[in-house]
Design an enzyme around this catalytic site. Sequence first.
Site, PDB file in Angstrom:
ATOM      1  N   HIS A 160       0.834  -1.205   0.000  1.00 33.32           N
ATOM      2  CA  HIS A 160       0.000   0.000   0.000  1.00 33.32           C
ATOM      3  C   HIS A 160       0.871   1.259   0.000  1.00 33.32           C
ATOM      4  CE1 HIS A 160      -3.210  -2.759   1.340  1.00 33.32           C
ATOM      5  NE2 HIS A 160      -4.041  -1.851   0.837  1.00 33.32           N
ATOM      6  N   LYS A 164      -0.423   4.782   4.684  1.00 30.85           N
ATOM      7  CA  LYS A 164      -1.246   3.802   5.420  1.00 30.85           C
ATOM      8  C   LYS A 164      -0.662   3.557   6.810  1.00 30.85           C
ATOM      9  CE  LYS A 164      -3.662  -0.592   4.965  1.00 30.85           C
ATOM     10  NZ  LYS A 164      -4.916  -0.008   5.476  1.00 30.85           N
TER      11      LYS A 164
HETATM   12  N1  LIG Z   1     -12.547  -1.400   3.475  1.00 30.20           N
HETATM   13  C1  LIG Z   1     -12.081  -0.843   2.350  1.00 30.20           C
HETATM   14  O1  LIG Z   1     -12.487  -1.196   1.229  1.00 30.20           O
HETATM   15  C2  LIG Z   1     -11.096   0.265   2.458  1.00 30.20           C
HETATM   16  C3  LIG Z   1     -10.681   0.668   3.694  1.00 30.20           C
HETATM   17  N2  LIG Z   1      -9.867   1.746   3.823  1.00 30.20           N
HETATM   18  C4  LIG Z   1      -9.607   2.164   5.206  1.00 30.20           C
HETATM   19  O2  LIG Z   1     -10.329   3.378   5.443  1.00 30.20           O
HETATM   20  C5  LIG Z   1      -9.641   4.163   6.400  1.00 30.20           C
HETATM   21  C6  LIG Z   1      -9.402   5.556   5.852  1.00 30.20           C
HETATM   22  O3  LIG Z   1      -8.535   5.487   4.741  1.00 30.20           O
HETATM   23  P1  LIG Z   1      -8.115   6.818   3.946  1.00 30.20           P
HETATM   24  O4  LIG Z   1      -9.311   7.495   3.397  1.00 30.20           O
HETATM   25  O5  LIG Z   1      -7.021   6.415   3.038  1.00 30.20           O
HETATM   26  O6  LIG Z   1      -7.491   7.680   5.155  1.00 30.20           O
HETATM   27  P2  LIG Z   1      -7.427   9.252   5.328  1.00 30.20           P
HETATM   28  O7  LIG Z   1      -6.510   9.509   6.474  1.00 30.20           O
HETATM   29  O8  LIG Z   1      -7.163   9.907   4.012  1.00 30.20           O
HETATM   30  O9  LIG Z   1      -8.940   9.639   5.749  1.00 30.20           O
HETATM   31  C7  LIG Z   1      -9.499   9.439   7.009  1.00 30.20           C
HETATM   32  C8  LIG Z   1     -10.294  10.672   7.336  1.00 30.20           C
HETATM   33  O10 LIG Z   1     -11.074  10.455   8.505  1.00 30.20           O
HETATM   34  C9  LIG Z   1     -10.933  11.598   9.319  1.00 30.20           C
HETATM   35  N3  LIG Z   1     -11.261  11.320  10.707  1.00 30.20           N
HETATM   36  C10 LIG Z   1     -10.520  10.666  11.625  1.00 30.20           C
HETATM   37  N4  LIG Z   1     -11.163  10.665  12.819  1.00 30.20           N
HETATM   38  C11 LIG Z   1     -12.330  11.331  12.628  1.00 30.20           C
HETATM   39  C12 LIG Z   1     -13.419  11.677  13.467  1.00 30.20           C
HETATM   40  N5  LIG Z   1     -13.431  11.342  14.756  1.00 30.20           N
HETATM   41  N6  LIG Z   1     -14.436  12.382  12.950  1.00 30.20           N
HETATM   42  C13 LIG Z   1     -14.453  12.714  11.653  1.00 30.20           C
HETATM   43  N7  LIG Z   1     -13.447  12.435  10.801  1.00 30.20           N
HETATM   44  C14 LIG Z   1     -12.399  11.743  11.287  1.00 30.20           C
HETATM   45  C15 LIG Z   1      -9.480  12.002   9.129  1.00 30.20           C
HETATM   46  O11 LIG Z   1      -9.240  13.296   9.607  1.00 30.20           O
HETATM   47  P3  LIG Z   1      -7.738  13.685  10.124  1.00 30.20           P
HETATM   48  O12 LIG Z   1      -6.871  13.551   8.935  1.00 30.20           O
HETATM   49  O13 LIG Z   1      -7.912  15.051  10.657  1.00 30.20           O
HETATM   50  O14 LIG Z   1      -7.393  12.669  11.188  1.00 30.20           O
HETATM   51  C16 LIG Z   1      -9.367  11.881   7.620  1.00 30.20           C
HETATM   52  O15 LIG Z   1      -9.860  13.020   6.948  1.00 30.20           O
HETATM   53  C17 LIG Z   1      -8.366   3.384   6.747  1.00 30.20           C
HETATM   54  O16 LIG Z   1      -8.614   2.595   7.891  1.00 30.20           O
HETATM   55  C18 LIG Z   1      -8.184   2.486   5.527  1.00 30.20           C
HETATM   56  O17 LIG Z   1      -7.435   1.346   5.779  1.00 30.20           O
HETATM   57  C19 LIG Z   1      -9.405   2.440   2.769  1.00 30.20           C
HETATM   58  C20 LIG Z   1      -9.750   2.059   1.504  1.00 30.20           C
HETATM   59  C21 LIG Z   1     -10.615   0.938   1.242  1.00 30.20           C
HETATM   60  O1  LIG Z   2      -5.629   2.078   3.522  1.00 31.38           O
HETATM   61  C1  LIG Z   2      -5.911   1.822   2.332  1.00 31.38           C
HETATM   62  O2  LIG Z   2      -5.616   2.592   1.404  1.00 31.38           O
HETATM   63  C2  LIG Z   2      -6.622   0.584   2.044  1.00 31.38           C
HETATM   64  N1  LIG Z   2      -7.069  -0.097   3.048  1.00 31.38           N
HETATM   65  C3  LIG Z   2      -7.797  -1.309   3.008  1.00 31.38           C
HETATM   66  C4  LIG Z   2      -7.011  -2.402   3.672  1.00 31.38           C
HETATM   67  O3  LIG Z   2      -6.447  -2.168   4.768  1.00 31.38           O
HETATM   68  O4  LIG Z   2      -6.933  -3.507   3.120  1.00 31.38           O
HETATM   69  C5  LIG Z   2      -8.318  -1.638   1.639  1.00 31.38           C
HETATM   70  C6  LIG Z   2      -7.480  -1.203   0.488  1.00 31.38           C
HETATM   71  O5  LIG Z   2      -6.509  -2.164   0.232  1.00 31.38           O
HETATM   72  C7  LIG Z   2      -6.906   0.188   0.651  1.00 31.38           C
END
Ligand SMILES: NC(=O)C1=CN([C@@H]2O[C@H](COP(=O)(O)OP(=O)(O)OC[C@H]3O[C@@H](n4cnc5c(N)ncnc54)[C@H](OP(=O)(O)O)[C@@H]3O)[C@@H](O)[C@H]2O)C=CC1
Ligand SMILES: O=C(O)C1=N[C@H](C(=O)O)C[C@H](O)C1
Length: 274
Positions: A160, A164
Amino acid sequence: MSNTEMKLVVVGAGGRMGQTLIRIIRETDGAVLHAAIERPGSPFIGRDAGELAGLGPIGVEITDDPLAAFLHAEGVIDFTAPAASVNFAGLAAQARIVHVVGTTGCSTADEEKLEAAARHARIVKSGNMSLGVNLLGVLVEQAARALDPSDWDIEVLEMHHKHKVDAPSGTALLLGEAAARGRGIDLATHSVRVRDGHTGPREAGSIGFATLRGGSVVGEHTVILAGEGELVTLSHSAGDRSIFARGAVKAALWARDKKPGFYSMLDVLGLNSN
Ligand SMILES: NC(=O)C1=CN([C@@H]2O[C@H](COP(=O)(O)OP(=O)(O)OC[C@H]3O[C@@H](n4cnc5c(N)ncnc54)[C@H](OP(=O)(O)O)[C@@H]3O)[C@@H](O)[C@H]2O)C=CC1
Ligand SMILES: O=C(O)C1=N[C@H](C(=O)O)C[C@H](O)C1
């Protein structure tokens, strides 16, 4: 099934997935962005969600008040952080709305709290919301069931982007769980999550994980089944984040008329054979 558009809240709206979700909700029939939430103190508060996501203004201002946002919504899509998702689960359960959780890196205690909230709410949670990865999980389970663990070793490799924060990825763990199910074993007691130094030979029947981080890689996963003189590799490559966002919106629409419970993407996609 309702004829009206499902009103969805995106929490973590300023994040990589939050912005992708805002774009995908805009292009999905049957769904509409009702509110967008960020954490208190975020520089995104007060910005127009559409503008932030590159769509131009859509009249939805980002706020830090999830309670008010959930009150008149039907679902929340949450790709944030473990503590935030546990908190949102409590609020979504109070509001009796659908909660789609994509957040990874949750501890066992976090999972238990989410499952408790699902007594009152419809929660769909998956380490990966894409169709391709969930299909891959089904194939991995079949392969693991077919191959004798004393002759075949299973390793899960993931890469990744450098931002991450959790490892192994939620997807790697989902694939490890699928392999463990195929073998009829418990992943927690059979996994080797890191190796370093003088490890000794590989323990037969274990499921190994290897983690790579770098650049802007969206998500690469490979399950390697290694036998004597041959390798079987099953892989998924994510081209961009819209595959996760589409899956999450599909999950919210699917859960709209379901009973309270803790569901996975296998349920949403009709791939659950258990
Ligand atoms: N299941 C799936 O298919 C996928 C899962 N993911 C997962 O999703 C999560 C987010 O990934 P990603 O978008 O890349 O991460 P980012 O850090 O880009 O986004 C997370 C966002 O959530 C915000 N946030 C954190 N805490 C709070 C809160 N209490 N209230 C409101 N907003 C909050 C963060 O703010 P701040 O930056 O200020 O902390 C940030 O803007 C990770 O755990 C990732 O592994 C990602 C892609 C696919
Ligand atoms: O953090 C990410 O970007 C992603 N998180 C998920 C994971 O932990 O597997 C899904 C995807 O691979 C992207």
